[in-house]
Design a protein around this motif. Structure first.
Motif, PDB file in Angstrom:
ATOM      1  N   MET A 208       0.691  -1.110  -0.068  1.00 12.57           N
ATOM      2  CA  MET A 208      -0.039   0.012  -0.043  1.00 12.57           C
ATOM      3  C   MET A 208       0.863   1.268   0.106  1.00 12.57           C
ATOM      4  SD  MET A 208      -3.057   1.075   2.778  1.00 12.57           S
ATOM      5  CE  MET A 208      -4.399   0.137   2.023  1.00 12.57           C
ATOM      6  N   LYS A 209       0.449   2.039  -0.841  1.00 13.53           N
ATOM      7  CA  LYS A 209       1.373   3.387  -0.946  1.00 13.53           C
ATOM      8  C   LYS A 209       1.242   4.327   0.186  1.00 13.53           C
ATOM      9  CE  LYS A 209       1.487   3.501  -5.807  1.00 13.53           C
ATOM     10  NZ  LYS A 209       0.954   4.309  -7.148  1.00 13.53           N
ATOM     11  N   PRO A 210       2.015   4.973   0.681  1.00 13.02           N
ATOM     12  CA  PRO A 210       1.972   6.068   1.517  1.00 13.02           C
ATOM     13  C   PRO A 210       0.644   6.831   1.593  1.00 13.02           C
ATOM     14  CG  PRO A 210       4.173   5.964   1.203  1.00 13.02           C
ATOM     15  CD  PRO A 210       3.489   5.236   0.157  1.00 13.02           C
ATOM     16  N   THR A 211       0.437   7.424   0.346  1.00 16.53           N
ATOM     17  CA  THR A 211      -0.681   8.301   0.185  1.00 16.53           C
ATOM     18  C   THR A 211      -2.230   7.587   0.477  1.00 16.53           C
ATOM     19  OG1 THR A 211      -0.548   7.985  -2.088  1.00 16.53           O
ATOM     20  CG2 THR A 211       0.498   9.890  -1.301  1.00 16.53           C
ATOM     21  N   GLN A 212      -2.140   6.126  -0.013  1.00 13.30           N
ATOM     22  CA  GLN A 212      -3.128   5.572   0.300  1.00 13.30           C
ATOM     23  C   GLN A 212      -3.478   5.073   1.940  1.00 13.30           C
ATOM     24  OE1 GLN A 212      -2.208   2.107  -2.336  1.00 13.30           O
ATOM     25  NE2 GLN A 212      -3.729   2.540  -3.643  1.00 13.30           N
ATOM     26  N   LEU A 213      -2.470   4.790   2.352  1.00 15.55           N
ATOM     27  CA  LEU A 213      -2.133   4.532   3.895  1.00 15.55           C
ATOM     28  C   LEU A 213      -3.017   5.872   4.512  1.00 15.55           C
ATOM     29  CD1 LEU A 213      -1.633   2.582   5.858  1.00 15.55           C
ATOM     30  CD2 LEU A 213       0.520   3.400   6.108  1.00 15.55           C
ATOM     31  N   ALA A 214      -2.254   7.056   4.219  1.00 14.85           N
ATOM     32  CA  ALA A 214      -2.752   8.183   4.993  1.00 14.85           C
ATOM     33  C   ALA A 214      -4.166   8.569   4.766  1.00 14.85           C
ATOM     34  CB  ALA A 214      -2.001   9.497   4.262  1.00 14.85           C
ATOM     35  N   ALA A 215      -4.690   8.330   3.485  1.00 14.71           N
ATOM     36  CA  ALA A 215      -6.230   8.359   3.061  1.00 14.71           C
ATOM     37  C   ALA A 215      -6.987   7.507   3.851  1.00 14.71           C
ATOM     38  CB  ALA A 215      -6.520   8.214   1.527  1.00 14.71           C
ATOM     39  N   THR A 216      -6.505   6.219   3.823  1.00 10.79           N
ATOM     40  CA  THR A 216      -7.400   5.262   4.828  1.00 10.79           C
ATOM     41  C   THR A 216      -7.513   5.593   6.073  1.00 10.79           C
ATOM     42  OG1 THR A 216      -6.614   3.618   3.223  1.00 10.79           O
ATOM     43  CG2 THR A 216      -7.415   2.733   5.397  1.00 10.79           C
ATOM     44  N   PHE A 217      -6.360   6.135   6.946  1.00  8.33           N
ATOM     45  CA  PHE A 217      -6.093   6.374   8.125  1.00  8.33           C
ATOM     46  C   PHE A 217      -7.167   7.618   8.369  1.00  8.33           C
ATOM     47  CE2 PHE A 217      -4.208   9.110  11.418  1.00  8.33           C
ATOM     48  CZ  PHE A 217      -4.340   8.497  12.526  1.00  8.33           C
ATOM     49  N   THR A 218      -7.052   8.571   7.466  1.00 14.22           N
ATOM     50  CA  THR A 218      -7.815   9.731   7.447  1.00 14.22           C
ATOM     51  C   THR A 218      -9.463   9.440   7.545  1.00 14.22           C
ATOM     52  OG1 THR A 218      -6.210  11.017   6.628  1.00 14.22           O
ATOM     53  CG2 THR A 218      -8.551  12.013   6.686  1.00 14.22           C
ATOM     54  N   ALA A 219      -9.799   8.505   6.708  1.00 11.44           N
ATOM     55  CA  ALA A 219     -10.996   8.235   6.488  1.00 11.44           C
ATOM     56  C   ALA A 219     -11.686   7.443   7.842  1.00 11.44           C
ATOM     57  CB  ALA A 219     -11.248   7.066   5.426  1.00 11.44           C
ATOM     58  N   CYS A 220     -10.896   6.630   8.537  1.00 11.70           N
ATOM     59  CA  CYS A 220     -11.235   5.815   9.740  1.00 11.70           C
ATOM     60  C   CYS A 220     -11.301   6.831  10.652  1.00 11.70           C
ATOM     61  CB  CYS A 220     -10.139   4.861   9.854  1.00 11.70           C
ATOM     62  SG  CYS A 220     -10.162   3.399   8.458  1.00 11.70           S
ATOM     63  N   TRP A 221     -10.158   7.803  10.838  1.00 11.04           N
ATOM     64  CA  TRP A 221     -10.285   8.716  12.038  1.00 11.04           C
ATOM     65  C   TRP A 221     -11.793   9.860  11.860  1.00 11.04           C
ATOM     66  CZ3 TRP A 221     -10.186  14.058  12.186  1.00 11.04           C
ATOM     67  CH2 TRP A 221      -9.827  14.669  13.298  1.00 11.04           C
ATOM     68  N   LEU A 222     -12.066   9.919  10.644  1.00 10.84           N
ATOM     69  CA  LEU A 222     -13.318  10.897  10.540  1.00 10.84           C
ATOM     70  C   LEU A 222     -14.503  10.137  11.022  1.00 10.84           C
ATOM     71  CD1 LEU A 222     -12.222  12.765   7.150  1.00 10.84           C
ATOM     72  CD2 LEU A 222     -12.654  13.706   9.374  1.00 10.84           C
ATOM     73  N   LEU A 223     -14.402   8.916  10.509  1.00 14.89           N
ATOM     74  CA  LEU A 223     -15.730   7.912  10.879  1.00 14.89           C
ATOM     75  C   LEU A 223     -15.805   7.789  12.185  1.00 14.89           C
ATOM     76  CD1 LEU A 223     -17.749   6.176   9.769  1.00 14.89           C
ATOM     77  CD2 LEU A 223     -16.325   4.239   9.712  1.00 14.89           C
ATOM     78  N   LEU A 224     -14.705   7.514  12.856  1.00  9.77           N
ATOM     79  CA  LEU A 224     -14.653   7.164  14.438  1.00  9.77           C
ATOM     80  C   LEU A 224     -14.939   8.682  15.137  1.00  9.77           C
ATOM     81  CD1 LEU A 224     -11.689   4.851  14.867  1.00  9.77           C
ATOM     82  CD2 LEU A 224     -14.019   4.144  14.990  1.00  9.77           C
ATOM     83  N   THR A 225     -14.542   9.793  14.720  1.00  9.55           N
ATOM     84  CA  THR A 225     -14.998  10.735  15.356  1.00  9.55           C
ATOM     85  C   THR A 225     -16.369  11.291  15.157  1.00  9.55           C
ATOM     86  OG1 THR A 225     -12.627  11.692  14.730  1.00  9.55           O
ATOM     87  CG2 THR A 225     -14.398  13.440  15.314  1.00  9.55           C
ATOM     88  N   SER A 226     -16.941  11.154  14.015  1.00 10.00           N
ATOM     89  CA  SER A 226     -18.231  11.170  13.702  1.00 10.00           C
ATOM     90  C   SER A 226     -19.142  10.550  14.611  1.00 10.00           C
ATOM     91  CB  SER A 226     -18.681  11.407  12.360  1.00 10.00           C
ATOM     92  OG  SER A 226     -18.546   9.772  11.904  1.00 10.00           O
ATOM     93  N   ILE A 227     -18.840   9.360  14.917  1.00  9.77           N
ATOM     94  CA  ILE A 227     -19.585   8.171  15.692  1.00  9.77           C
ATOM     95  C   ILE A 227     -19.492   8.740  16.969  1.00  9.77           C
ATOM     96  CG2 ILE A 227     -19.441   5.774  16.487  1.00  9.77           C
ATOM     97  CD1 ILE A 227     -18.708   4.815  13.835  1.00  9.77           C
ATOM     98  N   ALA A 228     -18.266   9.161  17.628  1.00  6.48           N
ATOM     99  CA  ALA A 228     -18.137   9.536  19.119  1.00  6.48           C
ATOM    100  C   ALA A 228     -18.874  10.828  19.103  1.00  6.48           C
ATOM    101  CB  ALA A 228     -16.661   9.851  19.145  1.00  6.48           C
ATOM    102  N   LEU A 229     -18.908  11.754  18.221  1.00  2.00           N
ATOM    103  CA  LEU A 229     -19.801  12.998  18.422  1.00  2.00           C
ATOM    104  C   LEU A 229     -21.292  12.704  18.413  1.00  2.00           C
ATOM    105  CD1 LEU A 229     -17.983  15.354  16.377  1.00  2.00           C
ATOM    106  CD2 LEU A 229     -17.863  15.695  18.720  1.00  2.00           C
ATOM    107  N   ALA A 230     -21.712  11.629  17.603  1.00  2.00           N
ATOM    108  CA  ALA A 230     -23.086  11.423  17.595  1.00  2.00           C
ATOM    109  C   ALA A 230     -23.517  10.603  18.783  1.00  2.00           C
ATOM    110  CB  ALA A 230     -23.310  10.354  16.479  1.00  2.00           C
ATOM    111  N   ALA A 231     -22.536  10.075  19.443  1.00  2.00           N
ATOM    112  CA  ALA A 231     -23.176   9.217  20.811  1.00  2.00           C
ATOM    113  C   ALA A 231     -22.956  10.290  21.850  1.00  2.00           C
ATOM    114  CB  ALA A 231     -21.923   8.056  21.098  1.00  2.00           C
ATOM    115  N   GLU A 232     -22.363  11.247  21.751  1.00  2.00           N
ATOM    116  CA  GLU A 232     -22.099  12.459  22.812  1.00  2.00           C
ATOM    117  C   GLU A 232     -23.333  13.057  22.797  1.00  2.00           C
ATOM    118  OE1 GLU A 232     -18.917  14.811  23.021  1.00  2.00           O
ATOM    119  OE2 GLU A 232     -17.380  13.317  23.140  1.00  2.00           O
ATOM    120  N   THR A 233     -23.710  13.524  21.643  1.00  2.00           N
ATOM    121  CA  THR A 233     -25.190  14.480  21.623  1.00  2.00           C
ATOM    122  C   THR A 233     -26.330  13.775  21.523  1.00  2.00           C
ATOM    123  OG1 THR A 233     -24.997  13.918  18.933  1.00  2.00           O
ATOM    124  CG2 THR A 233     -23.627  15.841  20.218  1.00  2.00           C
ATOM    125  N   ALA A 234     -26.308  12.409  21.426  1.00  2.44           N
ATOM    126  CA  ALA A 234     -27.731  11.840  21.579  1.00  2.44           C
ATOM    127  C   ALA A 234     -28.242  12.017  23.189  1.00  2.44           C
ATOM    128  CB  ALA A 234     -27.449  10.135  21.472  1.00  2.44           C
TER     129      ALA A 234
END
Length: 74
Positions: free
Chosen positions: A1-27
């Protein structure tokens, strides 16, 4: 996996987890039970002798403490 693909995957996962955490807090938390000092709604239940007893009839005799006992037979 290329470093740019790895960074993109990591960023997508981080955004997903952050949005889930924010949704859980505001419920809004589920409301259960009564607040201190709040009156109980009218109800009718069976007593230990299988007779109907209403909250209203018990309150006519004085203050009421409602105790739930979970037996092994439930």
């Amino acid at each position: 996996m290329k470093p740019t693909q790895l960074a993109a995957t990591f960023t997508a996962c981080w955004l997903l987890l952050t949005s889930i955490a924010l949704a859980a807090e505001t419920a809004a938390p589920e409301r259960t039970g009564l607040n201190v000092g709040e009156k109980a709604p009218a109800f009718r239940l069976k007593d230990q002798n299988d007779r109907d007893v209403s909250l209203e009839s018990l309150l006519k005799k004085g203050p009421v403490a409602l105790v739930f006992y979970r037996s092994a037979e439930w």
